[in-house]
Motif scaffolding. Structure first.
Motif, mmCIF file in Angstrom:
data_model
loop_
_atom_site.group_PDB
_atom_site.id
_atom_site.type_symbol
_atom_site.label_atom_id
_atom_site.label_comp_id
_atom_site.label_asym_id
_atom_site.label_seq_id
_atom_site.Cartn_x
_atom_site.Cartn_y
_atom_site.Cartn_z
ATOM 1 N N ILE A 1 -4.252 6.717 -7.418
ATOM 2 C CA ILE A 1 -4.484 5.445 -6.609
ATOM 3 C C ILE A 1 -4.650 5.902 -4.865
ATOM 4 C CG2 ILE A 1 -4.291 2.927 -6.109
ATOM 5 C CD1 ILE A 1 -2.776 3.617 -8.835
ATOM 6 N N ARG A 2 -5.719 5.447 -4.324
ATOM 7 C CA ARG A 2 -5.792 5.704 -2.697
ATOM 8 C C ARG A 2 -4.925 3.949 -2.314
ATOM 9 N NH1 ARG A 2 -9.088 9.533 -1.951
ATOM 10 N NH2 ARG A 2 -10.870 9.710 -3.029
ATOM 11 N N GLU B 1 4.989 14.252 5.808
ATOM 12 C CA GLU B 1 4.901 13.467 6.925
ATOM 13 C C GLU B 1 3.149 13.702 6.623
ATOM 14 O OE1 GLU B 1 6.457 12.108 9.137
ATOM 15 O OE2 GLU B 1 8.830 12.413 8.186
ATOM 16 N N GLY B 2 2.522 12.365 6.903
ATOM 17 C CA GLY B 2 0.546 12.031 7.216
ATOM 18 C C GLY B 2 -0.394 11.869 5.640
ATOM 19 N N THR B 3 0.815 11.632 5.007
ATOM 20 C CA THR B 3 0.543 11.827 3.397
ATOM 21 C C THR B 3 -0.241 10.196 3.923
ATOM 22 O OG1 THR B 3 2.066 13.484 2.533
ATOM 23 C CG2 THR B 3 0.732 11.282 1.367
ATOM 24 N N PRO B 4 -1.438 10.142 3.585
ATOM 25 C CA PRO B 4 -2.091 9.098 3.278
ATOM 26 C C PRO B 4 -1.820 8.408 2.252
ATOM 27 C CG PRO B 4 -3.409 11.049 2.906
ATOM 28 C CD PRO B 4 -2.395 11.522 2.922
ATOM 29 N N ASP B 5 -2.139 6.417 2.448
ATOM 30 C CA ASP B 5 -1.484 6.180 1.552
ATOM 31 C C ASP B 5 -1.742 5.988 0.225
ATOM 32 O OD1 ASP B 5 0.516 4.806 3.328
ATOM 33 O OD2 ASP B 5 -0.486 3.233 3.643
ATOM 34 N N PRO C 1 8.723 1.859 8.496
ATOM 35 C CA PRO C 1 9.130 1.546 7.024
ATOM 36 C C PRO C 1 9.413 -0.196 7.435
ATOM 37 C CG PRO C 1 10.070 3.510 7.410
ATOM 38 C CD PRO C 1 9.180 2.903 8.214
ATOM 39 N N SER C 2 8.222 -1.358 6.647
ATOM 40 C CA SER C 2 9.071 -2.749 6.112
ATOM 41 C C SER C 2 9.363 -2.896 4.730
ATOM 42 C CB SER C 2 7.901 -3.197 7.046
ATOM 43 O OG SER C 2 6.962 -3.144 6.390
ATOM 44 N N LYS C 3 9.799 -4.293 4.240
ATOM 45 C CA LYS C 3 9.774 -4.516 3.543
ATOM 46 C C LYS C 3 8.395 -4.753 2.649
ATOM 47 C CE LYS C 3 11.463 -8.729 0.841
ATOM 48 N NZ LYS C 3 12.266 -10.004 0.658
ATOM 49 N N SER C 4 7.506 -4.628 2.826
ATOM 50 C CA SER C 4 5.993 -4.982 2.681
ATOM 51 C C SER C 4 5.701 -3.905 2.038
ATOM 52 C CB SER C 4 5.182 -5.241 3.586
ATOM 53 O OG SER C 4 4.485 -4.842 4.673
ATOM 54 N N ASP C 5 5.982 -2.711 3.184
ATOM 55 C CA ASP C 5 5.542 -1.198 2.683
ATOM 56 C C ASP C 5 6.049 -0.579 1.289
ATOM 57 O OD1 ASP C 5 4.004 -0.106 4.972
ATOM 58 O OD2 ASP C 5 5.854 0.518 5.145
ATOM 59 N N TYR C 6 7.190 -1.571 1.238
ATOM 60 C CA TYR C 6 8.287 -0.606 -0.428
ATOM 61 C C TYR C 6 7.594 -2.338 -1.321
ATOM 62 C CZ TYR C 6 11.407 2.082 2.112
ATOM 63 O OH TYR C 6 12.169 3.293 2.732
ATOM 64 N N ASN C 7 7.962 -3.486 -0.726
ATOM 65 C CA ASN C 7 6.534 -4.114 -1.753
ATOM 66 C C ASN C 7 5.562 -3.546 -2.748
ATOM 67 O OD1 ASN C 7 8.952 -6.037 -2.145
ATOM 68 N ND2 ASN C 7 8.070 -7.020 -0.215
ATOM 69 N N SER D 1 3.577 4.233 1.258
ATOM 70 C CA SER D 1 2.803 2.814 2.005
ATOM 71 C C SER D 1 3.482 3.256 3.900
ATOM 72 C CB SER D 1 3.296 1.255 1.614
ATOM 73 O OG SER D 1 2.203 0.532 2.142
ATOM 74 N N GLY D 2 2.683 3.071 4.216
ATOM 75 C CA GLY D 2 3.001 3.718 5.855
ATOM 76 C C GLY D 2 4.354 4.942 5.394
ATOM 77 N N GLN D 3 5.445 4.406 6.110
ATOM 78 C CA GLN D 3 6.102 5.949 5.862
ATOM 79 C C GLN D 3 7.208 5.985 4.712
ATOM 80 O OE1 GLN D 3 7.206 8.305 7.739
ATOM 81 N NE2 GLN D 3 5.486 7.675 8.255
ATOM 82 N N ALA D 4 6.943 4.264 3.356
ATOM 83 C CA ALA D 4 8.065 4.434 2.758
ATOM 84 C C ALA D 4 7.349 4.513 1.196
ATOM 85 C CB ALA D 4 7.439 2.657 2.132
#
Length: 154
Positions: free
Chosen positions: A46-47, A23-27, A56-62, A88-91
């Protein structure tokens, strides 16, 4: 990989606790390697992929999908007996190469995996698939949330 090869995908049944993305892992886009004793080392390649969202949202998974697509399109490989994941976020989208050799894959591989998961577990739902060929392939692709175990028995 051709679409017909997706028929060889089977649900991966967890038999042991796998690697857990803290938990808390940076994107970003990460690689996890293991020493002979099974100790892991994680390195961010990659940062941040996109601005993080609260859930989590569709845009995070994208964003995660795009990171994987770009990684493979650039000719990069998933190392032998290693885990790579994008957050990305929680994804999280993770790839686990259980094979003893590094794997280069086509850029659209992540799209094939996501399509398989969408068709079998639902649109952008979490899950994983395991592709195995006794002679030259042992790869797991997982679509999960940060904090979930991935890649068992590494």
């Amino acid at each position: 990989m051709q679409f017909k090869a997706l028929l060889a995908f089977l649900p991966l049944l967890a038999t042991a606790v796998g690697y857990v993305i803290p938990e808390g892992t940076p994107d970003g886009f990460y690689i996890v390697t293991f020493d002979e004793s099974g100790n892991s080392t994680t390195q961010r390649l990659i940062r941040p992929l996109s601005p993080p969202l609260a859930s989590p949202s569709k845009s995070d998974y994208n964003a995660c999908t795009t990171a994987w697509r770009n990684y493979f399109t650039a000719g990069n490989k998933v190392g032998a007996r290693s885990i790579m994941y994008a957050t990305s976020g929680q994804a999280t989208l993770a790839g686990c190469n259980y094979y003893p050799f590094a794997r280069a894959e086509p850029g659209n591989l992540v799209d094939l995996f996501n399509g398989h998961l969408d068709n079998n577990v639902g649109w952008w739902k979490t899950g994983w698939v395991h592709y195995y060929s006794w002679s030259n392939y042992d790869f797991v692709f997982a679509r999960e949330l940060v904090g979930s175990p991935i890649c068992t028995n590494m």
